[in-house]
Design a protein around this motif. Structure first.
Motif, PDB file in Angstrom:
ATOM      1  N   TYR A   1       0.835  -1.201   0.000  1.00 53.45           N
ATOM      2  CA  TYR A   1       0.000   0.000   0.000  1.00 53.45           C
ATOM      3  C   TYR A   1       0.872   1.254   0.000  1.00 53.45           C
TER       4      TYR A   1
ATOM      5  N   THR B   1      -8.356  13.100  -1.610  1.00 56.66           N
ATOM      6  CA  THR B   1      -7.923  12.707  -2.936  1.00 56.66           C
ATOM      7  C   THR B   1      -8.515  13.620  -4.003  1.00 56.66           C
TER       8      THR B   1
ATOM      9  N   ASP C   1      -5.496   6.726   3.307  1.00 50.45           N
ATOM     10  CA  ASP C   1      -6.530   6.655   2.275  1.00 50.45           C
ATOM     11  C   ASP C   1      -7.854   6.361   2.950  1.00 50.45           C
TER      12      ASP C   1
ATOM     13  N   LEU D   1       1.935  10.174   5.455  1.00 47.92           N
ATOM     14  CA  LEU D   1       2.074   8.791   4.987  1.00 47.92           C
ATOM     15  C   LEU D   1       3.247   8.120   5.691  1.00 47.92           C
TER      16      LEU D   1
ATOM     17  N   ARG E   1       1.066   4.241  -2.786  1.00 43.68           N
ATOM     18  CA  ARG E   1       0.736   5.627  -2.480  1.00 43.68           C
ATOM     19  C   ARG E   1       1.875   6.581  -2.832  1.00 43.68           C
TER      20      ARG E   1
END
Length: 658
Positions: A6, A221, A333, A133, A10
């Protein structure tokens, strides 16, 4: 999806030159695998046997000592690597944020065009998302280290880095708010009625903004220009504009975090978590509490509306104050997480059911094990378990999440086999508003509300009990038509004195729990009916004894002198079809839907009635009836019907005693 995969995916959304500054999650994970796990303090319990101190084999104390010594080195190395990664991310954030701040100072936000301000704001948001992140990766890798090492250093490490610029830049936050204010001013909503390009009227532009925001799956997003472009434009000059009609923070990326604290001080833990929420810029989306005696777990799903990580520092302090264990899960996310209440299994394309498992002798570990394995095999998730009875564990209510493509007929058959093999009832119902909002119960009489078959009791006085009982058994098992069986049995009663009915009334044995159940249901407004293939004088007696509202049954024809039965019936026969029809008629008369109806019976002539009701219960029924019915109770008491409605023993007592 594994987090490493993941994270790599990203990172593809950010500039190529940024990627080397992201936390190297994969190398840290590899180090844990190769250097931490082999030396874990989470020992293999199957190998832990007592060995005398003079044994040649490795002693337990020596094993722990050896691993502690190795972990001292390996965990130190891990922390050095982790510090290096975090410093790298922090330095990058400082460099990039300083560049943006300098640019903002040089260009003067007030003189920027709408497009320039939007682009600079996007740059800030993108940087924050990039760093967040890495922060998420940090949380994940610390959890993995604590899990596999047997040490618990994650909470302290996160507390330690709260002072880094990585977590917050006041100067950047000031610039971001200035840019947001600039964009909002240039794009201020129109409060008065305007005409939009397509000619339609817009009474209040804030509604359009709200609708626009809802149409986006995740603001995190959606780029700012894209979002703003969805706000309808006026072809006329704005009048009566309002500069600050919605808060700028509503347009920031929304980070969702699931926070939980487990500890022995229930209300204090709830209070300390909510105090932290109140002191920081976040929104509570959902929360839940579970308790095991004095220990509680309080979980809160929050949305961060700023990048102030001091929240987690305060939570760590509060957790320690109340002897709690803090954990939280950060998701960058938000499109695919937490679309359900946090107490639900987060799966789509599922149907919610409730399963009530019941055995008055107690639920055995073997049954509970087989039941759980059955759910696992069918990919059915348990979302909630609630004990309904007092004393020895005998009744549990499950909230289940079932795949909607499951073959329910096959599931029902396998569930029946499991239930039968353990002599334990399992009632499966849709988990919906009608489960606890039933309003009408229709009972069979013979072998349901009372323990006898009344026609057999009359036959006993007439001296033809064996003949009648044989025909009754054939009818109950569905081997002959009910109308034909009734005709044959009644014919055998010809010449029997009518006065035997009074004797039978005086000797009726009501099923255990019948009075309790009916009294409790009447207290909460239920309408109750008995629909019997027996005879109306006895059905009316049962109605009066239990306080029922309706009684329907067959009518025996009496001789002209009123002293004996003629061996015939009068009026329509109450067979299986008639029972189902009467159930529907009563429901219509009481203005309730069939979903709000319960039917309880034991014979083949009850099957249509059981199928018609929202909840059809085969009560100590014949094997064929149990196999076809959707719910079964094979316990002695009728009060167990209340369990199938979700009522606890305490609920039932309140209803009966009030």
């Amino acid at each position: 999806m594994k987090f490493g995969k993941y994270l790599r995916g990203r990172k593809e959304n950010f500039p190529i030159e940024w990627r080397e500054y992201s936390i190297d999650y994969d190398s840290l994970k590899l180090y844990i695998k190769t250097d931490i796990i082999p030396n874990t303090l989470k020992l293999n319990l199957s190998q832990m046997t007592w060995k005398p101190t003079d044994s040649n084999e490795l002693h337990f104390i020596d094993l722990v000592s050896s691993r502690l010594s190795t972990l001292q080195v390996k965990t130190t190395e891990f922390l050095v690597k982790l510090d290096s990664e975090i410093q790298k991310v922090s330095n990058f954030f400082v460099k990039e944020s300083n560049s943006l701040i300098k640019k903002g100072e040089e260009q003067n936000v007030d003189t920027l065009s709408e497009n320039e301000a939007s682009k600079m704001l996007e740059s800030i948001i993108t940087l924050e998302k990039f760093v967040f992140l890495s922060y998420t990766g940090l949380v994940k890798i610390l959890k993995k280290h604590d899990k596999h090492s047997g040490l618990n250093i994650g909470e302290a490490y996160l507390y330690r880095i709260a002072s880094l610029t990585l977590t917050k830049s006041d100067s950047l936050l000031i610039l971001k708010k200035s840019l947001m204010k600039k964009v909002v001013q240039d794009f201020s909503p129109i409060a008065s009625t305007t005409i939009i390009n397509n000619g339609t009227k817009l009474e209040n532009n804030s509604t359009a903004i709200s609708s626009s925001k809802r149409s986006s799956t995740s603001l995190g997003t959606t780029t700012l220009p894209t979002l703003l472009s969805k706000i309808p434009q006026s072809t006329t000059s704005p009048t009566n504009t309002k500069k600050d009609s919605f808060p700028p923070l509503d347009l920031l990326p929304h980070q969702k975090v699931l926070v939980s604290i487990t500890g022995p001080h229930g209300t204090d833990i709830i209070g300390c978590v909510l105090e932290c929420m109140a002191n920081h810029d976040c929104e509570i989306e959902d929360f839940m509490l579970s308790r095991l005696y004095h220990d509680v777990t309080f979980g809160v799903l929050i949305t961060l509306r700023s990048n102030d990580i001091d929240l987690f520092k305060d939570l760590a302090e509060a957790s320690r104050k109340w002897d709690g264990t803090l954990s939280f899960d950060v998701h960058d996310d938000n499109r695919t997480h937490y679309t359900f209440p946090i107490e639900d299994a987060p799966y789509e394309n599922r149907i919610k059911y409730t399963a009530t498992v019941l055995n008055q002798k107690g639920l055995s570990p073997q049954f509970l094990n087989d039941w759980t394995k059955f759910l696992l095999k069918e990919k059915i998730s348990i979302e909630k378990m609630q004990r309904l009875n007092e004393g020895k564990l005998s009744c549990v209510d499950y909230k289940l999440s079932i795949p909607n493509n499951i073959e329910f007929e096959r599931l029902r058959q396998e569930l029946f086999a499991l239930s039968t093999s353990h002599s334990t009832d399992v009632a499966l119902q849709l988990y919906d508003v009608f489960r606890k909002h039933k309003r009408l119960v229709v009972f069979d009489m013979d072998s349901t509300l009372i323990q006898q078959e009344v026609i057999d009791e009359i036959a006993r006085h007439a001296g033809v009990v064996k003949e009648v009982a044989g025909i009754t058994e054939l009818a109950m098992n569905g081997e002959i038509d009910f109308k034909e069986s009734l005709r044959r049995r009644v014919a055998l009663l010809k010449g029997t004195p009518v006065e035997v009915l009074q004797t039978i009334k005086e000797n009726l044995i009501f099923t255990d729990g019948a009075h309790f159940l009916c009294k409790a249901l009447k207290k909460i407004g239920f309408k109750l009916a008995v629909i019997s293939g027996g005879f109306i004088p006895l059905a009316r007696h049962v109605k009066n004894e239990l306080g029922l509202d309706y009684a329907f049954a067959n009518q025996l024809k009496v001789s002209s002198d009123g002293l004996t039965f003629t061996g015939e019936t009068v009026g329509p026969i109450v067979d299986a079809e008639r029972k189902a029809e009467l159930l529907e008629v009563i429901a219509q008369a009481e203005n309730v839907t069939l979903d709000q109806v319960i039917a309880v019976g034991d014979g083949a002539n009850d099957l249509l009635m059981l199928a018609k009701a929202g909840l059809g219960i085969a009560f100590n029924a014949k094997p064929r009836v149990q196999e076809k019915a959707r719910a079964r109770i094979n316990q002695k008491s009728l009060r167990y019907v209340l369990y199938l409605l979700g009522y606890t023993d305490e609920d039932s007592k309140q209803l009966f005693d009030s």
